[in-house]
Write an enzyme that holds these catalytic residues in place. Sequence first.
Site, PDB file in Angstrom:
ATOM      1  N   ASP A 146       0.825  -1.358  -0.047  1.00  0.00           N
ATOM      2  CA  ASP A 146      -0.212  -0.032   0.030  1.00  0.00           C
ATOM      3  C   ASP A 146       0.858   1.425   0.017  1.00  0.00           C
ATOM      4  OD1 ASP A 146      -2.404  -1.512   0.015  1.00  0.00           O
ATOM      5  OD2 ASP A 146      -2.461  -1.374   2.264  1.00  0.00           O
ATOM      6  N   ARG A 157      -8.381  10.646  10.093  1.00  0.00           N
ATOM      7  CA  ARG A 157      -7.890   9.373  10.333  1.00  0.00           C
ATOM      8  C   ARG A 157      -6.879   9.496  11.468  1.00  0.00           C
ATOM      9  NH1 ARG A 157      -8.092   4.917   5.317  1.00  0.00           N
ATOM     10  NH2 ARG A 157     -10.268   5.128   4.789  1.00  0.00           N
ATOM     11  N   ASP A 210      -0.496   2.037   9.893  1.00  0.00           N
ATOM     12  CA  ASP A 210      -1.930   1.191   9.757  1.00  0.00           C
ATOM     13  C   ASP A 210      -1.581  -0.315  10.438  1.00  0.00           C
ATOM     14  OD1 ASP A 210      -2.839   3.284   8.173  1.00  0.00           O
ATOM     15  OD2 ASP A 210      -3.045   2.075   6.187  1.00  0.00           O
ATOM     16  N   ASP A 269       0.143   5.698   1.573  1.00  0.00           N
ATOM     17  CA  ASP A 269      -1.090   5.303   2.019  1.00  0.00           C
ATOM     18  C   ASP A 269      -1.439   5.806   3.419  1.00  0.00           C
ATOM     19  OD1 ASP A 269      -3.713   4.047   1.947  1.00  0.00           O
ATOM     20  OD2 ASP A 269      -2.978   2.244   2.954  1.00  0.00           O
TER      21      ASP A 269
END
Length: 406
Positions: A204, A284, A232, A228
């Site tokens: 990603d 986010r 994560d 990205d």
Amino acid sequence: MAYQAVMEIQILLLFLLFVLPSCICSSPLQDPELVVEDVQKSINASRRNLAFLSCGTGNPIDDCWRCDPSWEKNRKRLADCSIGFGKHAIGGRDGKIYVVTDPGDHPVNPKPGTLRYGVIQEEPLWIIFKRDMVIKLKQELMMNSFKTIDGRGASVHIAGGPCITIQFVTNIIIHGINIHDCKRGGNAYVRDSPTHYGWRTLSDGDGVSIFGGSHVWVDHCSLSNCRDGLIDAIHGSTAITISNNYMTHHNKVMLLGHSDTFSRDKNMQVTIAFNHFGEGLVQRMPRCRHGYFHVVNNDYTQWKMYAIGGSAAPTINSQGNRFLAPNDHTFKEVTKRENAGESKWKNWNWRSTGDLMLNGAFFRASGAGASSSYARASSLAAKPSSLVSSITASAGSLRCRKGSRC
């Protein structure tokens, strides 16, 4: 006693700087643009004044090790300083010191002295760097279990190529690294141990990708501008602490949870503590799914859409943070629910306790509100939000020099 008096004066000054401006924001006589500009100036001034303090700031991680002028001789002490859900991540504490001397990279046949050669070894290793370096990886850095990447004492950048992948491994510490401008990798062979390499499909482009990993601690890193996410964590990852990081110039900062239908993430527990979410961030911080998330004593000085969001009924426990809303009246809300109407999300357990809201910021709470429902989303005692400036003053990678306090 003198030191205690100084700390009390600092706390009083922080109160005057940040609590009073939050009251002024509601006055119709004030220009909102000028008010938020004044608050930003106060925040930046307090950071400059407090950043010289390396210990005694109330930050339990830093106070654990940064007071030691011989930190470079006691590097592994860091492993005993973690907090939160990732507090048992020991990294390479029980192994040898490995020194990176070569910034080069080969995805399949890495040379001794390179970072990749160190992280793929089977035995525990505490990895440090001989000098300042920029490492442009050719493919994802596939880490093996029980490794620490410790950038203290050098300016280390992992940038310009694919970055760090923590996949189906455990006990990882990443500390003191600059991670930025990460790209996609893949459609190539990549080694993940001395005896195995395999074909990797396209990645990603995350700064740090945690995929089915556990007992992971990412601390005092500076992250920005990746393809990205900056960090994560997906696919059943858990027991994670993300602390003391400085994140800037990025859209989708942090995704925690693979998808709304991936039920294995219901056991995910992540602590997000003492981070500075700074300029150029959009959304986010984090975006959560399914699991349990403790967001505590972070400083949010910019977002363009929202700060904390989620879907699939995550439990979010927000405590002692400072939220400075943007001037755009459309995006004053800290929170955002995704993929569900109010009839569903009103039962999600999201709470805000002791958070400081500035420039019109507001947190939309939901759920039953019972303390017992947040037991699995509680990982440490929150400090008062008035102390956020001192706690986060040194967020990001540190300029540590041997022979002096870090």
